[in-house]
Enzyme design. Sequence first.
Site, PDB file in Angstrom:
ATOM      1  N   SER A   1      67.408  62.568  53.516  1.00 40.66           N
ATOM      2  CA  SER A   1      67.347  61.535  54.545  1.00 40.66           C
ATOM      3  C   SER A   1      65.896  61.385  55.007  1.00 40.66           C
ATOM      4  CB  SER A   1      68.307  61.869  55.688  1.00 40.66           C
ATOM      5  OG  SER A   1      68.422  60.798  56.588  1.00 40.66           O
TER       6      SER A   1
ATOM      7  N   GLU B   1      69.436  56.475  47.868  1.00 42.55           N
ATOM      8  CA  GLU B   1      70.668  56.424  48.650  1.00 42.55           C
ATOM      9  C   GLU B   1      70.325  55.889  50.024  1.00 42.55           C
ATOM     10  OE1 GLU B   1      71.422  58.323  51.579  1.00 42.55           O
ATOM     11  OE2 GLU B   1      69.416  59.221  51.595  1.00 42.55           O
TER      12      GLU B   1
ATOM     13  N   HIS C   1      74.509  60.290  52.236  1.00 40.49           N
ATOM     14  CA  HIS C   1      75.049  60.755  53.514  1.00 40.49           C
ATOM     15  C   HIS C   1      76.564  60.949  53.411  1.00 40.49           C
ATOM     16  CE1 HIS C   1      71.077  59.452  54.733  1.00 40.49           C
ATOM     17  NE2 HIS C   1      71.269  59.985  55.925  1.00 40.49           N
TER      18      HIS C   1
END
Length: 305
Positions: free
Chosen positions: A105, A200, A270
Amino acid sequence: MITSRLGVAIVAPAGYTPDQAAVARGIARLEAHGCLVHNYYDPNAVHQRFGGTDEARLAQLYAGADDPDVQLVMAVRGGYGLTRLLPHIDFERLAASGKLFVGYSDITALQMGLYTKTGALSYAGPLLAGDFGAEEPCDFTLAQFWDCLAGPTHRIVEEASGNPRVDVAGTIWGGNLAMLASLLGTEWFPRIEGGILFVEDIAEHPYRVERMLLQLMQAGVLGRQQALVLGDFSGYKLGAMDNGYDFDAMLAHLRATLPIPVLTGLSFGHVPRRVTIPFGAQARLRSDAADFTLALSDYPTLRHA
């Protein structure tokens, strides 16, 4: 399997977690695995939405890197905050420490800067609170991490239909798409030739995913890669104005527009079930109509007796 006393530093270079029980569970699970945990995250020092002031979060990174009893530096969580630190991070100091930095992330920004500035590799892998500290941790995610960390190679096999046939090899890199796009044009964005890019994101509408990938294409980044591998893109909501424009429609447009093959089905993002990928490792990607395989090698590992 890593079973000796691996030193793990816990830091919060980005956001903080309001769930201190998750932190405690994560530390307990690391210790149960045989790790010696050095916790540099102080929940009482939280500043606004961050795991401390900018100066305090930078100090946590250095504390983990400088600790002689630590081999692995793991982030508590992602969120946001590393972008603020990038101009102030001494990446040579982090690389010279020989420590392995792990997270995903927002941690993508640290991995990008570390690789660009020094060539040092890191791990796109689990976070303390959300993964090790989950009430019901995903065995697959944790097993992937330990297996990858033990090395010397790592193999990811994904069942994914509808992908083009591909057989390429190169440097694997990537992470959170919004972070990649935000660093484009900065000194922390690596120039990788012939690579395999994985991405992502969470809560990004398909049109925003398309826009960011077109930005990477129009900036010349995608044209230098051999393949693009999409991980999980969930958490968004379609609206009445989309009129049939959904993720599949976006994907079809990308495959017709981008200059490289686009694959889907990577268990990364996630979501609880997630693979670990060493950022900057060498990879061979093979796919057919039923599945694809990533064979990873030439990355730093921790092998303990």
